[in-house]
Write a protein that holds these residues in place. Structure first.
Motif, PDB file in Angstrom:
ATOM      1  N   UNK A 165     -52.878  51.530   6.156  1.00 18.36           N
ATOM      2  CA  UNK A 165     -52.753  52.682   5.392  1.00 18.36           C
ATOM      3  C   UNK A 165     -51.636  52.129   4.441  1.00 18.36           C
ATOM      4  N   UNK A 166     -50.748  51.736   4.881  1.00 17.19           N
ATOM      5  CA  UNK A 166     -49.164  51.649   4.323  1.00 17.19           C
ATOM      6  C   UNK A 166     -49.767  50.483   3.019  1.00 17.19           C
ATOM      7  N   UNK A 167     -50.265  49.254   3.617  1.00 17.54           N
ATOM      8  CA  UNK A 167     -50.381  48.358   2.798  1.00 17.54           C
ATOM      9  C   UNK A 167     -51.414  48.701   1.666  1.00 17.54           C
ATOM     10  N   UNK A 168     -52.540  49.390   2.091  1.00 18.57           N
ATOM     11  CA  UNK A 168     -53.490  49.955   0.860  1.00 18.57           C
ATOM     12  C   UNK A 168     -53.010  50.898   0.015  1.00 18.57           C
ATOM     13  N   UNK A 169     -52.060  51.654   0.376  1.00 19.03           N
ATOM     14  CA  UNK A 169     -51.377  52.466  -0.716  1.00 19.03           C
ATOM     15  C   UNK A 169     -50.381  51.692  -1.300  1.00 19.03           C
ATOM     16  N   UNK A 170     -49.661  50.565  -1.011  1.00 19.40           N
ATOM     17  CA  UNK A 170     -49.062  49.860  -1.526  1.00 19.40           C
ATOM     18  C   UNK A 170     -49.718  49.275  -2.800  1.00 19.40           C
ATOM     19  N   UNK A 171     -50.920  48.694  -2.320  1.00 15.14           N
ATOM     20  CA  UNK A 171     -51.694  47.928  -3.441  1.00 15.14           C
ATOM     21  C   UNK A 171     -52.165  48.882  -4.580  1.00 15.14           C
ATOM     22  N   UNK A 172     -52.434  50.383  -4.402  1.00 10.51           N
ATOM     23  CA  UNK A 172     -52.697  51.224  -5.198  1.00 10.51           C
ATOM     24  C   UNK A 172     -51.343  51.293  -6.049  1.00 10.51           C
ATOM     25  N   UNK A 174     -48.913  49.246  -6.550  1.00 13.92           N
ATOM     26  CA  UNK A 174     -48.935  48.102  -7.633  1.00 13.92           C
ATOM     27  C   UNK A 174     -50.013  48.082  -8.795  1.00 13.92           C
ATOM     28  N   UNK A 175     -51.192  48.469  -8.318  1.00 15.78           N
ATOM     29  CA  UNK A 175     -52.070  48.574  -9.676  1.00 15.78           C
ATOM     30  C   UNK A 175     -52.117  49.804 -10.467  1.00 15.78           C
ATOM     31  N   UNK A 176     -51.807  50.916  -9.853  1.00 15.25           N
ATOM     32  CA  UNK A 176     -51.785  52.173 -10.733  1.00 15.25           C
ATOM     33  C   UNK A 176     -50.550  52.825 -10.796  1.00 15.25           C
ATOM     34  N   UNK A 177     -49.525  52.359 -10.056  1.00 12.45           N
ATOM     35  CA  UNK A 177     -48.218  52.972 -10.254  1.00 12.45           C
ATOM     36  C   UNK A 177     -47.952  54.096  -9.196  1.00 12.45           C
ATOM     37  N   UNK A 178     -46.549  54.431  -8.843  1.00 12.22           N
ATOM     38  CA  UNK A 178     -46.087  55.139  -8.056  1.00 12.22           C
ATOM     39  C   UNK A 178     -46.661  56.617  -7.771  1.00 12.22           C
ATOM     40  N   UNK A 179     -46.867  57.334  -9.251  1.00 10.33           N
ATOM     41  CA  UNK A 179     -47.444  58.549  -9.279  1.00 10.33           C
ATOM     42  C   UNK A 179     -48.760  58.791  -8.591  1.00 10.33           C
ATOM     43  N   UNK A 180     -49.696  57.758  -8.941  1.00 13.42           N
ATOM     44  CA  UNK A 180     -51.215  57.730  -8.556  1.00 13.42           C
ATOM     45  C   UNK A 180     -51.055  57.388  -6.864  1.00 13.42           C
ATOM     46  N   UNK A 181     -50.248  56.441  -6.536  1.00 13.46           N
ATOM     47  CA  UNK A 181     -50.317  56.146  -5.059  1.00 13.46           C
ATOM     48  C   UNK A 181     -49.546  57.470  -4.389  1.00 13.46           C
ATOM     49  N   UNK A 313     -40.831  53.194 -12.459  1.00 16.44           N
ATOM     50  CA  UNK A 313     -41.618  54.106 -11.260  1.00 16.44           C
ATOM     51  C   UNK A 313     -41.162  55.463 -11.508  1.00 16.44           C
ATOM     52  N   UNK A 314     -40.244  56.195 -12.696  1.00 18.89           N
ATOM     53  CA  UNK A 314     -40.043  57.166 -12.921  1.00 18.89           C
ATOM     54  C   UNK A 314     -41.246  57.730 -13.810  1.00 18.89           C
ATOM     55  N   UNK A 315     -41.941  58.790 -13.211  1.00 20.93           N
ATOM     56  CA  UNK A 315     -43.013  59.460 -14.144  1.00 20.93           C
ATOM     57  C   UNK A 315     -42.508  59.883 -15.295  1.00 20.93           C
TER      58      UNK A 315
END
Length: 322
Positions: A165-172, A174-181, A313-315
């Motif tokens: 779960x940690x890695x999949x959230x990290x991938x999100x 990376x791809x879509x930004x911290x806010x989406x993750x 990363x700051x929204x």
């Protein structure tokens, strides 16, 4: 804009939980999330039904060859690390990587990546319980059994089970930004980012043998902004410094000061991601001291400067750039 295709390799006897993680993260679109989201496609050996654990089954007429059409390929935990991976899967992973795909393993899926030669000379991780066997069979891999996951660019590996779960959230992220993750993590009721590594989960008797350490950790978190030392923490805990260090390492897998620094870095990241505090003041607020000291520790931990991290990363900063 085309959807990012995630190819999920389904192997005989694979644990359902590890298969469910990428299905839940990448295979389900939720209201309010960016479009296009990922497109998840699963692939199993051609011409047969593949039985995974708990009576679930999967079939795929095109076989593993379809993985070569994916942008990201995920190999989940295997049934038995002592079994040789299916040659068809190994060949497909090699071809997908050669074609530019991002290759990801969850838990013991790292054994498949190593068999394909993708981890030679690279950092990687796997479940701590199988780390010794992995190191014996694949000495060319720079195995780190203490971390939750390793991102080495086009090849990523995670530790056991929930670290997926940690890695999949990290991938999100990376791809879509911290806010989406972060939003996705909230929907999953999961932490967006966990500090520490596998050491804190190994065997667990350390925590059972020394339950008194939990209040000490809570006290340290509440005093991150103060100049804490091992002496000060030991005095608060009414322990000798030697006993504190021994108990601390047995429970957390690291030293009090390293754990404290990691917590402070985490707090600084939170302030940089969501706060408005000037960058030069974040270090003091997080307990990392003056700007020069804060900058040194932050770069060492994240690879970027505090200012660059905030810009990324700051929204609020991101909104100002659009």
């Amino acid at each position: 804009m085309q959807s990012h295709v995630v190819g999920l390799a389904v192997t005989e006897g694979a644990p359902v939980f590890e298969l469910a993680i990428p299905c839940e993260v990448f295979g389900r679109f939720r209201d309010g999330f960016p479009r296009p989201w990922y497109t998840l496609r699963s692939y199993a050996p051609s011409g047969m039904t593949t039985l995974v654990s708990n009576s679930f089954a999967a079939s795929e007429p095109d076989g593993y060859d379809g993985l070569t059409q994916a942008d990201t390929v995920i190999v989940t935990a295997v049934r038995d690390v002592y079994e040789e991976p299916v040659p068809e899967l190994v060949a497909a992973i090699k071809a997908a990587h050669a074609g530019g795909a991002r290759i990801v393993s969850l838990c013991t899926g790292a054994f498949v990546l190593a068999a394909a030669g993708l981890l030679d000379g690279r950092p990687a991780t796997t479940h701590w319980n199988h780390a010794a066997e992995f190191a014996r069979r694949y000495p060319a891999v720079k195995l780190d059994p203490d971390v939750l996951y390793v991102d080495d660019g086009d090849v990523l590996t995670s530790a056991g089970t929930t670290a997926g779960i940690d890695l999949c959230l990290h991938i999100v992220r990376t791809d879509y930004g911290t806010s989406v993750a972060n939003t996705l993590a909230k929907r999953l009721v999961a932490p967006a980012h966990r500090d520490g590594g596998q050491a804190q989960y190994i065997e667990a008797p350390a925590a059972r043998d020394d339950p008194g350490l939990a209040p000490i950790l809570d006290w340290m978190r509440a005093h991150l902004h103060e100049p804490l030392t091992v002496t000060a923490v030991a005095r608060h805990a009414n322990l000798t410094e030697r006993t504190l260090i021994r108990h601390f390492h047995a429970t957390t897998g690291t030293t009090p000061i390293k754990w404290l620094t990691a917590q402070r870095i985490g707090r600084a990241r939170e302030l940089l991601e969501a706060g408005t505090l000037p960058v030069e003041d974040v270090g003091e607020a997080a307990g990392l001291g003056a700007p020069a000291n804060f900058r040194r520790h932050f770069i060492q931990a994240t690879g970027v400067t505090p200012s660059a991290y905030r810009r990324t990363f700051n929204t609020r900063s991101a909104a100002g750039r659009t």
